[in-house]
Design an enzyme around this catalytic site. Sequence first.
Site, mmCIF file in Angstrom:
data_model
loop_
_atom_site.group_PDB
_atom_site.id
_atom_site.type_symbol
_atom_site.label_atom_id
_atom_site.label_comp_id
_atom_site.label_asym_id
_atom_site.label_seq_id
_atom_site.Cartn_x
_atom_site.Cartn_y
_atom_site.Cartn_z
ATOM 1 C CG HIS A 1 -2.026 -1.009 1.120
ATOM 2 N ND1 HIS A 1 -2.548 -1.648 2.224
ATOM 3 C CD2 HIS A 1 -2.704 -1.498 0.043
ATOM 4 C CE1 HIS A 1 -3.507 -2.490 1.828
ATOM 5 N NE2 HIS A 1 -3.616 -2.409 0.511
ATOM 6 C CD GLU B 1 -0.386 0.455 4.498
ATOM 7 O OE1 GLU B 1 0.358 -0.553 4.491
ATOM 8 O OE2 GLU B 1 -1.629 0.377 4.419
ATOM 9 N NE ARG C 1 -6.366 0.237 0.523
ATOM 10 C CZ ARG C 1 -6.259 -0.372 1.694
ATOM 11 N NH1 ARG C 1 -5.736 0.282 2.723
ATOM 12 N NH2 ARG C 1 -6.672 -1.619 1.852
ATOM 13 C CG HIS D 1 0.102 -4.049 5.357
ATOM 14 N ND1 HIS D 1 -0.825 -3.754 4.379
ATOM 15 C CD2 HIS D 1 0.625 -5.262 5.004
ATOM 16 C CE1 HIS D 1 -0.868 -4.730 3.490
ATOM 17 N NE2 HIS D 1 0.009 -5.660 3.842
ATOM 18 C CD GLU E 1 -2.148 -3.264 8.995
ATOM 19 O OE1 GLU E 1 -1.631 -2.125 8.856
ATOM 20 O OE2 GLU E 1 -2.830 -3.817 8.113
#
Length: 348
Positions: free
Chosen positions: A82, A85, A142, A213, A287
Amino acid sequence: MCVSMYSAVWSREETTERNYYTRYHNMSEITAWMEQMKRENPDVVSSMVYGQTYERRNITLLKIGLSSTGRKKAIWMDCGIHAREWIAPAFCQYFVREILRTYKTDTKVNEMMKNLDFYITPVLNVDGYIYSWHNESTRLWRKSRSPGTGGCTCYGTDLNRNFYANWGMVGVSTDCCFETYCGTKALSESEAWAVTDMLGKMREDILAFLTIHSYGQLILVPYGHPNISAPNYDELMEVGLGAAKAIKAVHGMDYTVGTSPDVLYANSGSSRDFARLIGIPLSFTFELRDKGEHGFELPEDQIQPTCEEAYAGAQHIITYTHDKAFYSYAATVRATLSTIICLYKKVK
């Protein structure tokens, strides 16, 4: 480029400085850094182009490991699927720096470098990442940069909804203007196809799959569909909780562990789920920081602590993976030999 917010130009010499890893870097700088890693570590680092983006840019990984005469097992890590990020590619760079910095002096890292090869893609969504650096209005882009079809004038597909893993079932959009647009079909995007092709070729060798991510401070395990559980769910949770504990020990940050439906939201078509579906036993999504205060625009002064703690979490998973494969195998061989010897003695 977002020169008002982030440093945009770094000389080749500065990539060796400690503060290089406390800044975000654009694609050309990351490409130069990859070349430098190969040049400075020719015995353990090589690169491989394994696909191209929609805009015909190379998708390149670094292969890191000590040479071996036999076939080696592998760890897969990708960052930057993405575009917005940015902390993810920063972590991949940090991870590479750390294993190269420590493998000669840290006996455990050295052992793992002998037994494993690391396949690390610092930026998977190259087109999107470059676009996110274009100016402040594109910073939060994104998706990929492929054009819409069927009269849709919007651009991009969510690459992490485009894999052949319960594709299109939950947590996706079929509207190409939405951020979770899953594409016209599974693997419609060349980036997702490139990863799929590599994983397919290496499925017998890859022991763990890590995709990085942000944000949310989560460690996600398969699957993203609420009605499907991984056959080794208990193991995945145990290893993930161990990684979260290792992360917390560094700077006190709490990471939540669970399936995406349990701790975030249901989604299908992710690379994590695909990796588990084809038989890679340990598959995780990280994440990274934070929990929403800054979101995707994590300040540069948080890069180093974020990478330090995430490295500890990743190392826990990789160490578990390595020891399970090599020590368990050795124990099995010893037990088998012992049984054969006992049977032989009885026959005599």
